[in-house]
Design a protein around this motif. Structure first.
Motif, PDB file in Angstrom:
ATOM      1  N   ILE A 188       0.854  -1.181   0.000  1.00 32.87           N
ATOM      2  CA  ILE A 188       0.000   0.000   0.000  1.00 32.87           C
ATOM      3  C   ILE A 188       0.896   1.239   0.000  1.00 32.87           C
ATOM      4  CG2 ILE A 188      -1.839   1.240   1.182  1.00 32.87           C
ATOM      5  CD1 ILE A 188      -2.681  -1.513   0.162  1.00 32.87           C
ATOM      6  N   PRO A 189       0.731   2.143  -0.955  1.00 33.30           N
ATOM      7  CA  PRO A 189       1.647   3.293  -1.057  1.00 33.30           C
ATOM      8  C   PRO A 189       1.685   4.147   0.206  1.00 33.30           C
ATOM      9  CG  PRO A 189       0.339   3.078  -3.056  1.00 33.30           C
ATOM     10  CD  PRO A 189      -0.246   2.117  -2.056  1.00 33.30           C
ATOM     11  N   SER A 190       2.880   4.536   0.587  1.00 37.19           N
ATOM     12  CA  SER A 190       3.062   5.435   1.722  1.00 37.19           C
ATOM     13  C   SER A 190       3.793   6.712   1.300  1.00 37.19           C
ATOM     14  CB  SER A 190       3.859   4.734   2.836  1.00 37.19           C
ATOM     15  OG  SER A 190       5.132   4.325   2.360  1.00 37.19           O
ATOM     16  N   GLU A 191       4.047   6.862  -0.006  1.00 37.43           N
ATOM     17  CA  GLU A 191       4.737   8.034  -0.540  1.00 37.43           C
ATOM     18  C   GLU A 191       3.868   8.688  -1.610  1.00 37.43           C
ATOM     19  OE1 GLU A 191       8.765   7.220  -1.853  1.00 37.43           O
ATOM     20  OE2 GLU A 191       8.742   5.359  -0.701  1.00 37.43           O
ATOM     21  N   PRO A 192       3.985  10.015  -1.766  1.00 42.74           N
ATOM     22  CA  PRO A 192       3.237  10.685  -2.834  1.00 42.74           C
ATOM     23  C   PRO A 192       3.632  10.147  -4.205  1.00 42.74           C
ATOM     24  CG  PRO A 192       4.183  12.273  -1.299  1.00 42.74           C
ATOM     25  CD  PRO A 192       4.790  10.948  -0.967  1.00 42.74           C
ATOM     26  N   LEU A 193       2.661  10.148  -5.131  1.00 41.24           N
ATOM     27  CA  LEU A 193       2.855   9.781  -6.535  1.00 41.24           C
ATOM     28  C   LEU A 193       3.080   8.285  -6.757  1.00 41.24           C
ATOM     29  CD1 LEU A 193       5.014  12.779  -7.838  1.00 41.24           C
ATOM     30  CD2 LEU A 193       2.524  12.584  -7.679  1.00 41.24           C
ATOM     31  N   LYS A 194       2.991   7.477  -5.699  1.00 46.52           N
ATOM     32  CA  LYS A 194       3.010   6.023  -5.859  1.00 46.52           C
ATOM     33  C   LYS A 194       1.563   5.537  -5.901  1.00 46.52           C
ATOM     34  CE  LYS A 194       7.541   5.792  -5.226  1.00 46.52           C
ATOM     35  NZ  LYS A 194       8.480   5.417  -6.310  1.00 46.52           N
ATOM     36  N   PHE A 195       1.315   4.442  -6.599  1.00 47.45           N
ATOM     37  CA  PHE A 195      -0.051   3.940  -6.678  1.00 47.45           C
ATOM     38  C   PHE A 195      -0.053   2.450  -6.960  1.00 47.45           C
ATOM     39  CE2 PHE A 195       1.062   5.134 -11.027  1.00 47.45           C
ATOM     40  CZ  PHE A 195       0.674   4.004 -11.744  1.00 47.45           C
ATOM     41  N   LEU A 196      -1.196   1.842  -6.711  1.00 41.52           N
ATOM     42  CA  LEU A 196      -1.478   0.499  -7.211  1.00 41.52           C
ATOM     43  C   LEU A 196      -2.926   0.466  -7.658  1.00 41.52           C
ATOM     44  CD1 LEU A 196      -3.358  -1.400  -5.137  1.00 41.52           C
ATOM     45  CD2 LEU A 196      -1.254  -1.442  -3.823  1.00 41.52           C
ATOM     46  N   GLN A 197      -3.238  -0.506  -8.511  1.00 38.48           N
ATOM     47  CA  GLN A 197      -4.622  -0.717  -8.928  1.00 38.48           C
ATOM     48  C   GLN A 197      -5.008  -2.155  -8.666  1.00 38.48           C
ATOM     49  OE1 GLN A 197      -5.192   0.735 -12.952  1.00 38.48           O
ATOM     50  NE2 GLN A 197      -5.266   2.846 -12.247  1.00 38.48           N
ATOM     51  N   TRP A 198      -6.261  -2.340  -8.281  1.00 38.72           N
ATOM     52  CA  TRP A 198      -6.770  -3.630  -7.816  1.00 38.72           C
ATOM     53  C   TRP A 198      -8.113  -3.910  -8.458  1.00 38.72           C
ATOM     54  CZ3 TRP A 198     -11.386  -4.704  -5.467  1.00 38.72           C
ATOM     55  CH2 TRP A 198     -11.513  -5.907  -4.752  1.00 38.72           C
ATOM     56  N   THR A 214       8.754  -1.629 -13.322  1.00 36.10           N
ATOM     57  CA  THR A 214       9.890  -1.899 -14.215  1.00 36.10           C
ATOM     58  C   THR A 214      10.291  -0.672 -15.015  1.00 36.10           C
ATOM     59  OG1 THR A 214       8.582  -2.573 -16.156  1.00 36.10           O
ATOM     60  CG2 THR A 214       9.009  -4.248 -14.463  1.00 36.10           C
ATOM     61  N   GLY A 215       9.507   0.415 -14.904  1.00 39.41           N
ATOM     62  CA  GLY A 215       9.772   1.615 -15.668  1.00 39.41           C
ATOM     63  C   GLY A 215       8.973   1.709 -16.952  1.00 39.41           C
ATOM     64  N   LYS A 216       8.218   0.658 -17.293  1.00 39.56           N
ATOM     65  CA  LYS A 216       7.402   0.687 -18.509  1.00 39.56           C
ATOM     66  C   LYS A 216       6.289   1.705 -18.361  1.00 39.56           C
ATOM     67  CE  LYS A 216       4.259  -2.444 -19.263  1.00 39.56           C
ATOM     68  NZ  LYS A 216       3.594  -3.750 -19.548  1.00 39.56           N
ATOM     69  N   GLU A 217       6.049   2.477 -19.415  1.00 38.91           N
ATOM     70  CA  GLU A 217       5.000   3.480 -19.364  1.00 38.91           C
ATOM     71  C   GLU A 217       3.630   2.822 -19.429  1.00 38.91           C
ATOM     72  OE1 GLU A 217       3.576   7.684 -21.453  1.00 38.91           O
ATOM     73  OE2 GLU A 217       5.429   6.693 -22.116  1.00 38.91           O
ATOM     74  N   LEU A 218       2.742   3.264 -18.549  1.00 36.84           N
ATOM     75  CA  LEU A 218       1.359   2.819 -18.540  1.00 36.84           C
ATOM     76  C   LEU A 218       0.525   3.883 -19.256  1.00 36.84           C
ATOM     77  CD1 LEU A 218       1.224   1.665 -14.817  1.00 36.84           C
ATOM     78  CD2 LEU A 218       1.405   0.193 -16.834  1.00 36.84           C
ATOM     79  N   VAL A 219      -0.267   3.483 -20.215  1.00 37.11           N
ATOM     80  CA  VAL A 219      -0.949   4.425 -21.100  1.00 37.11           C
ATOM     81  C   VAL A 219      -2.400   4.606 -20.667  1.00 37.11           C
ATOM     82  CG1 VAL A 219      -1.563   4.946 -23.483  1.00 37.11           C
ATOM     83  CG2 VAL A 219       0.543   3.666 -22.991  1.00 37.11           C
ATOM     84  N   PRO A 220      -2.782   5.794 -20.169  1.00 39.59           N
ATOM     85  CA  PRO A 220      -4.178   6.017 -19.770  1.00 39.59           C
ATOM     86  C   PRO A 220      -5.097   5.978 -20.980  1.00 39.59           C
ATOM     87  CG  PRO A 220      -2.711   7.680 -18.832  1.00 39.59           C
ATOM     88  CD  PRO A 220      -1.935   6.950 -19.883  1.00 39.59           C
ATOM     89  N   SER A 221      -6.319   5.549 -20.760  1.00 40.38           N
ATOM     90  CA  SER A 221      -7.302   5.492 -21.834  1.00 40.38           C
ATOM     91  C   SER A 221      -8.463   6.423 -21.528  1.00 40.38           C
ATOM     92  CB  SER A 221      -7.836   4.061 -21.994  1.00 40.38           C
ATOM     93  OG  SER A 221      -8.684   3.740 -20.907  1.00 40.38           O
ATOM     94  N   GLY A 222      -9.383   6.526 -22.461  1.00 37.55           N
ATOM     95  CA  GLY A 222     -10.552   7.373 -22.271  1.00 37.55           C
ATOM     96  C   GLY A 222     -11.655   6.720 -21.478  1.00 37.55           C
ATOM     97  N   ILE A 223     -11.418   5.502 -20.984  1.00 37.01           N
ATOM     98  CA  ILE A 223     -12.430   4.848 -20.151  1.00 37.01           C
ATOM     99  C   ILE A 223     -11.916   4.654 -18.726  1.00 37.01           C
ATOM    100  CG2 ILE A 223     -13.582   3.715 -22.071  1.00 37.01           C
ATOM    101  CD1 ILE A 223     -12.167   1.109 -21.256  1.00 37.01           C
ATOM    102  N   GLY A 224     -10.840   5.354 -18.383  1.00 32.89           N
ATOM    103  CA  GLY A 224     -10.408   5.381 -17.004  1.00 32.89           C
ATOM    104  C   GLY A 224      -9.501   4.255 -16.568  1.00 32.89           C
ATOM    105  N   MET A 225      -8.959   3.486 -17.505  1.00 32.76           N
ATOM    106  CA  MET A 225      -8.023   2.415 -17.171  1.00 32.76           C
ATOM    107  C   MET A 225      -6.806   2.528 -18.079  1.00 32.76           C
ATOM    108  SD  MET A 225     -10.635  -0.810 -16.550  1.00 32.76           S
ATOM    109  CE  MET A 225     -11.663  -0.530 -17.979  1.00 32.76           C
TER     110      MET A 225
END
Length: 239
Positions: free
Chosen positions: A177-187, A221-232
């Protein structure tokens, strides 16, 4: 309304200045038809949404917007939120929309979703909207909403107690669970944790849609995650 895909219900959890708004704005800039419950007026000040301060103004703005529009209901009362949920659901029936519900803890309870909010998330999803709710702590959101969400986006949690709560609720290792700003996870309920990462501003100065350079989202791993227009993210498997 024929042949609409199922809607998306996203719950964003994290303290102020944790980065959850950065993620939400990355969705907002990709879609044109949005209505937001905006208690602090942030969507008006920062994103140029049309401001509505009364129920009558909201009805008028929605009625005159058949296509793309960005409308914010600047209100704080629970009855205003219930009204917002009702009319946003109807607006989405005309044409699919994003419905943003900020600061849910102030206008809902942690029990079963009720009233027009309950109708929106239980029945409204069949009509294809993207519904996004935000809270600062996992304890502030209805447990059934968490389990039924399409996905949960978790940003910084300040205390060990809060991290433990959301970890136990979603069966996530508390250390993740993130404890620092700008860190995240999705579940998701189907797959558990589907991605972990961070927001990167330093390498994204070429994006013109954000004045100081748009953010990029990267996994561990540093790979870019690409946001979409449906929120994922386009390159993450959610189911």
């Amino acid at each position: 309304m024929l042949n609409r895909p199922d809607g998306v219900l996203a719950i964003l959890i994290g303290v102020s200045r944790s980065g959850k708004s950065v993620y939400l704005k990355s969705l907002i800039e990709r879609v044109g038809r949005i209505v937001a419950f905006d208690p602090k007026g942030e969507y008006v000040r920062e994103l140029g949404f049309k401001a509505c301060h009364t129920q009558a103004q909201l009805i008028s703005a929605l009625a005159s917007s058949k296509g793309d529009a960005k409308i914010a209901f600047v209100a704080i009362e629970k009855n205003d939120f219930q009204f917002f949920c009702q009319v946003a659901k109807q607006w989405n029936r005309q044409k699919m929309a994003v419905i943003v519900c900020e600061e849910l803890a102030n206008v809902t309870n942690s029990g079963k979703a009720s009233g027009k909010w309950g109708v929106l998330v239980s029945q409204g999803l069949a009509e294809g909207p993207i519904i996004v709710g935000t809270v600062q702590r996992g304890q502030e959101v209805d447990k059934s909403i968490l389990s039924n969400a399409t996905y949960v986006h978790i940003a910084k949690h300040t205390t060990q107690k809060d991290r433990k709560y959301i970890g136990e609720m979603l069966d996530i290792d508390t250390e993740n669970i993130p404890s620092e700003p700008l860190k995240f996870l999705q579940w998701t309920s189907d797959k558990g944790v589907v991605t972990r990462g961070s927001v990167d501003f330093m390498k994204s100065r070429t994006r013109k849609s954000w004045p100081r350079g748009g953010p990029r989202f990267r996994d561990l791993t540093g790979k870019e995650l690409v946001p979409s227009g449906i929120g994922m993210f386009e390159n993450v498997v959610y189911r």
